[in-house]
Design a protein around this motif. Structure first.
Motif, PDB file in Angstrom:
ATOM      1  N   MET A   1       0.845  -1.186   0.000  1.00 48.75           N
ATOM      2  CA  MET A   1       0.000   0.000   0.000  1.00 48.75           C
ATOM      3  C   MET A   1       0.891   1.250   0.000  1.00 48.75           C
ATOM      4  SD  MET A   1      -2.624   1.361   2.849  1.00 48.75           S
ATOM      5  CE  MET A   1      -2.971  -0.267   3.470  1.00 48.75           C
ATOM      6  N   LYS A   2       0.405   2.280  -0.648  1.00 46.22           N
ATOM      7  CA  LYS A   2       1.163   3.524  -0.682  1.00 46.22           C
ATOM      8  C   LYS A   2       0.555   4.529   0.294  1.00 46.22           C
ATOM      9  CE  LYS A   2      -0.020   3.967  -4.997  1.00 46.22           C
ATOM     10  NZ  LYS A   2      -0.241   4.423  -6.368  1.00 46.22           N
ATOM     11  N   HIS A   3       1.316   5.516   0.655  1.00 44.02           N
ATOM     12  CA  HIS A   3       0.722   6.635   1.371  1.00 44.02           C
ATOM     13  C   HIS A   3       1.422   7.921   0.984  1.00 44.02           C
ATOM     14  CE1 HIS A   3       3.938   5.553   4.128  1.00 44.02           C
ATOM     15  NE2 HIS A   3       3.845   6.757   4.636  1.00 44.02           N
ATOM     16  N   VAL A   4       0.762   9.027   1.279  1.00 48.52           N
ATOM     17  CA  VAL A   4       1.096  10.291   0.637  1.00 48.52           C
ATOM     18  C   VAL A   4       1.348  11.384   1.662  1.00 48.52           C
ATOM     19  CG1 VAL A   4       0.112  12.116  -0.821  1.00 48.52           C
ATOM     20  CG2 VAL A   4      -0.150   9.719  -1.465  1.00 48.52           C
ATOM     21  N   VAL A   5       2.324  12.223   1.330  1.00 49.07           N
ATOM     22  CA  VAL A   5       2.609  13.442   2.092  1.00 49.07           C
ATOM     23  C   VAL A   5       2.338  14.618   1.171  1.00 49.07           C
ATOM     24  CG1 VAL A   5       4.479  14.808   3.088  1.00 49.07           C
ATOM     25  CG2 VAL A   5       4.315  12.363   3.595  1.00 49.07           C
ATOM     26  N   VAL A   6       1.742  15.672   1.711  1.00 49.27           N
ATOM     27  CA  VAL A   6       1.401  16.832   0.884  1.00 49.27           C
ATOM     28  C   VAL A   6       2.119  18.059   1.400  1.00 49.27           C
ATOM     29  CG1 VAL A   6      -0.477  18.414   0.296  1.00 49.27           C
ATOM     30  CG2 VAL A   6      -0.843  15.944   0.171  1.00 49.27           C
ATOM     31  N   THR A   7       2.662  18.843   0.481  1.00 47.03           N
ATOM     32  CA  THR A   7       3.178  20.154   0.855  1.00 47.03           C
ATOM     33  C   THR A   7       2.306  21.195   0.186  1.00 47.03           C
ATOM     34  OG1 THR A   7       4.661  20.415  -1.037  1.00 47.03           O
ATOM     35  CG2 THR A   7       5.508  19.228   0.862  1.00 47.03           C
ATOM     36  N   TRP A 122      -6.210  13.688  -7.202  1.00 44.98           N
ATOM     37  CA  TRP A 122      -6.006  12.419  -6.476  1.00 44.98           C
ATOM     38  C   TRP A 122      -6.884  11.330  -7.072  1.00 44.98           C
ATOM     39  CZ3 TRP A 122      -9.401  10.951  -1.927  1.00 44.98           C
ATOM     40  CH2 TRP A 122      -8.981   9.752  -1.333  1.00 44.98           C
ATOM     41  N   ARG A 318       3.995  11.675   7.173  1.00 45.63           N
ATOM     42  CA  ARG A 318       4.803  10.545   6.703  1.00 45.63           C
ATOM     43  C   ARG A 318       4.474   9.272   7.473  1.00 45.63           C
ATOM     44  NH1 ARG A 318       6.966   7.105   4.671  1.00 45.63           N
ATOM     45  NH2 ARG A 318       9.121   6.714   4.092  1.00 45.63           N
ATOM     46  N   ARG A 320       1.523   8.662   9.129  1.00 42.32           N
ATOM     47  CA  ARG A 320       0.072   8.503   9.276  1.00 42.32           C
ATOM     48  C   ARG A 320      -0.376   8.920  10.674  1.00 42.32           C
ATOM     49  NH1 ARG A 320       0.816   2.883   6.422  1.00 42.32           N
ATOM     50  NH2 ARG A 320       0.335   3.383   4.259  1.00 42.32           N
ATOM     51  N   ARG A 326      -7.168  10.247   4.298  1.00 40.94           N
ATOM     52  CA  ARG A 326      -7.845   9.951   3.037  1.00 40.94           C
ATOM     53  C   ARG A 326      -7.569   8.498   2.652  1.00 40.94           C
ATOM     54  NH1 ARG A 326      -4.397  13.283  -1.626  1.00 40.94           N
ATOM     55  NH2 ARG A 326      -3.073  11.539  -2.232  1.00 40.94           N
TER      56      ARG A 326
END
Lengths: 337, 362
Positions: A1-7, A122, A318, A320, A326
């Motif tokens: 599974m992937k996960h995402v960081v947003v700037t 997304w 990073r 969670r 989301r």
């Protein structure tokens, strides 16, 4: 599974102006007392994420007792308004009317820029990767911001857009943005549900209902607030923005994974790309001198520079540990709800 | 069930062996390695000392993970013996060896030949490919790739640093992956400018290569391949007309290249955003599926008689031409590297750079 960081240069005030948010909260709490004043209308619930019967009280807010699941650590209102009472509230309360007429109007442009466009991108990226239902129809459930449909239509991915149960009063705006409001063409290729799960009587039944609307290979895109997030873990019962009925379910990251599995959905992304945990804590402490913060958090907020706060927020994302979560999930082959 | 033999039980051989053991339709039945201790790494497996003995065994496929001076001979021998072949990169030491492999493959069109350009199967690269192919970020404008490792203790004594055995240095050994990715995203390149150096290690091959490549559409790709990158690094930026992608890190067994992520952003000129500071999403990946996917494709090609999709002999030859175009533009291709390495302990000022006569006139 992937996960995402947003700037992003997102500020709480851009999407939740303080005066408007305060009024909305005031109305919500007052209306909750009015709509849910009969104890006979409250129904006892086990953990809404993992269904565990092992849970214990952790705090009380505005007369409603929140309990914590001893299995998945989710926090939830154990005696909660019955589904029909919630439906009445979301159809007729002054809080909901204020949200549609004032909140949505005031924050629409900023939310489109910072949030709706990001949601659409997304959705497009994940559907390109994991969506297996072709260019069918897309629906948003509980639409708060109709401009979302213009952004999603811009992807060119779906044959049609629909809204399901938009905020009362936003139907025309949804149609103007390109979303149909009538009967759904079943099944759907994709469904989004932004900030809805937290006020469902039964998150499991809600997800299973959405799952039933999906075609095989169809996808669900969902955001909600998680108790695993730093601001909620620090503020706990002092979080001013947690109230009934908006926040019946503050599910943990672990609980959400269990819940999606129970609903027959395969999670392909679970991220907490929230950017506001520290800012929310700072605001809560600034507005209420009675808010008690751990020494480390107070030191971090008062003595360290914005760059450190930014890095810290990235660390939370990073790992969670931000409260905005989301999830993207695919209707699994054996996942007929 | 495919019976597979593996030539070479070094690091790559052991990785491949583990994948063969995991795959439900393959089994490793024989290995070859000149090191007697190699047999200890895979208890219960018969290990011969001579790879030629393995070729003669009853096998469906051979996986070649040998040093470069053996690769071409082993691949050709396996094809001639009627074995499907999955071979590590580089496909040979030079173009002549790869051309010879191509001839051998052409004589056996019934066999599958695949080269291990596994980076195409990394999660970050696959994500980038999907995003680019979807077209929402527009068309590719340029690429910039850095792929470097630190060499390490004994690097100067490794066969990889010996021109006779390896054929080339870091560019051929590792930079070739980045060149393959450039081709994966853009297709073939037609123009090359380069500088190649042996800046630090006392070795007969290059330890740094810098190159600019241009494709027929005018798109430029920039490469730095290094074995003096003291902190291992993988970094590939792809800028498009409407946004950009940046792949950082590479999940490996040692994690020395850091976590693997891809940053995705759209060009953002709207009010409300600082110019030049767009909203970015950084996607992190938990697993490296590259070895598994690469083997799965190889097996699928054999079992279903499908053409090889990635790492074909044409891919291998094309990327070897890029490698040798980089060497030749610098003038380093034909013989020993022209920049003479100084001994590690030599602290004296560097000699003035030697400029070959042919370069002075370019």
């Amino acid at each position: 599974m992937k996960h995402v960081v947003v700037t992003n240069d997102l500020r709480e005030a851009d999407i939740r102006p303080p005066e408007i948010l305060s009024e909305f909260m005031r109305l919500s709490i007052a209306e909750a007392a009015r709509f849910f004043d009969d104890p006979a209308d409250l129904i006892q619930s086990d953990c809404p994420a993992c269904a565990s019967e092992a849970h214990e009280p952790v705090f009380t807010k505005h007369g409603f007792e929140y309990e914590q699941c001893l299995r998945c650590q989710s926090v939830f209102v154990a005696r909660r308004p019955a589904p029909e009472r919630l439906e009445d509230y979301y159809r007729n309360s002054r809080a909901v009317r204020y949200r549609a007429e004032t909140f949505t109007q005031a924050t629409g442009p900023a939310r489109r820029l910072h949030i709706q466009r990001a949601h659409a991108n997304w959705l497009g990226r994940l559907y390109d990767e994991c969506g297996g239902a072709g260019p069918g129809a897309y629906a948003d459930v509980g639409t708060h911001y109709p401009m979302l449909f213009e952004e999603v239509r811009g992807l060119g991915l779906f044959a049609a857009c629909h809204t399901i149960n938009p905020l009362p009063g936003l139907e025309d705006a949804c149609r103007q943005a390109g979303a149909a409001t009538g009967a759904l063409p079943a099944p759907l290729a994709a469904i989004s549900s932004f900030e809805q799960l937290e006020h469902q009587f039964s998150p499991l039944e809600y997800l299973m209902d959405l799952n039933r609307l999906l075609a095989p290979g169809g996808m669900i895109f969902l955001t909600t607030r998680t108790i695993s997030g730093f601001d909620l873990q620090v503020l706990w019962d002092q979080a001013p923005y947690i109230y009934v009925p908006e926040h019946l379910n503050l599910l943990s990251v672990e609980g959400l994974e269990l819940l999606f599995g129970l609903a027959g959905l395969e999670v392909v992304e679970l991220s907490t790309p929230g950017q506001l945990d520290l800012e929310l804590i700072r605001e809560a402490a600034a507005r209420d001198p009675h808010v008690r913060l751990p020494a480390f958090v107070r030191y971090l907020l008062e003595r360290r520079e914005p760059r450190t706060h930014e890095d810290f927020q990235h660390f939370l994302q990073r790992n969670r540990l931000s409260s905005h979560v989301r999830i993207a999930a695919v209707k699994s082959p054996a996942g007929e709800a | 069930m495919l019976n597979i033999g593996i030539i070479g039980l070094g690091k790559m051989g052991r990785i491949r062996a583990a994948e063969i053991a995991r795959h439900p339709r393959t089994q490793l039945v024989l290995a070859a390695d000149p090191d007697p201790a190699a047999a200890d790494t895979l208890p219960g497996l018969t290990v011969t000392r001579d790879w030629r003995e393995l070729i003669d065994a009853e096998l469906d496929a051979v996986v070649v993970c040998a040093p470069n001076d053996i690769t071409a001979a082993a691949v050709i021998a396996a094809l001639r013996a009627g074995r499907h072949v999955l071979s590590e990169k580089p496909p040979g030491r030079n173009l002549a060896e790869v051309e010879a492999i191509r001839r051998a493959a052409a004589a056996r069109p019934d066999l599958k030949l695949k080269f291990g350009f596994n980076h195409r199967y990394h999660a970050g690269i696959r994500e980038a490919k999907r995003i680019i192919d979807a077209g929402r970020l527009g068309r590719i404008l340029w690429l910039r790739g850095i792929y470097g490792k630190c060499g390490g203790p004994g690097f100067e004594h490794s066969w990889r640093s010996d021109r006779q055995r390896a054929g080339g240095g870091i560019l051929l050994d590792q930079g070739i992956h980045m060149l393959d990715l450039f081709r994966y995203f853009c297709g073939d390149f037609v123009e090359v400018k380069s500088m190649v150096a042996t800046a630090h290690w006392p070795i007969s091959v290059e330890d740094n290569a810098f190159a600019l490549l241009r494709d027929p559409h005018g798109r430029i790709a920039m490469l730095h391949s290094s074995s003096t990158q003291w902190k291992n690094r993988f970094h590939l930026e792809i800028f498009l007309s409407e946004g950009y992608l940046s792949i950082n890190g590479l999940l490996t067994s040692s994690r020395s290249y850091g976590d693997e992520s891809i940053t995705v952003a759209r060009k953002q000129f709207d009010d409300g955003f600082a110019t030049g500071k767009p909203r970015e999403e950084i996607i992190y990946f938990d697993t490296d599926p590259s070895w598994e996917l690469e083997l799965a494709e190889f097996v699928d090609c054999i079992e279903n008689d499908q053409p090889v999709r990635h790492g074909t002999i044409d891919d291998a030859l094309a990327v070897m031409r890029m490698v040798y175009a980089i060497y030749e533009d610098d003038g380093a291709g034909a013989g020993p590297c022209r920049v003479v390495a100084r001994p590690l302990a030599d602290q004296s000022p560097p000699e003035p750079a030697h400029t070959p006569p042919d370069r002075a006139t370019r």
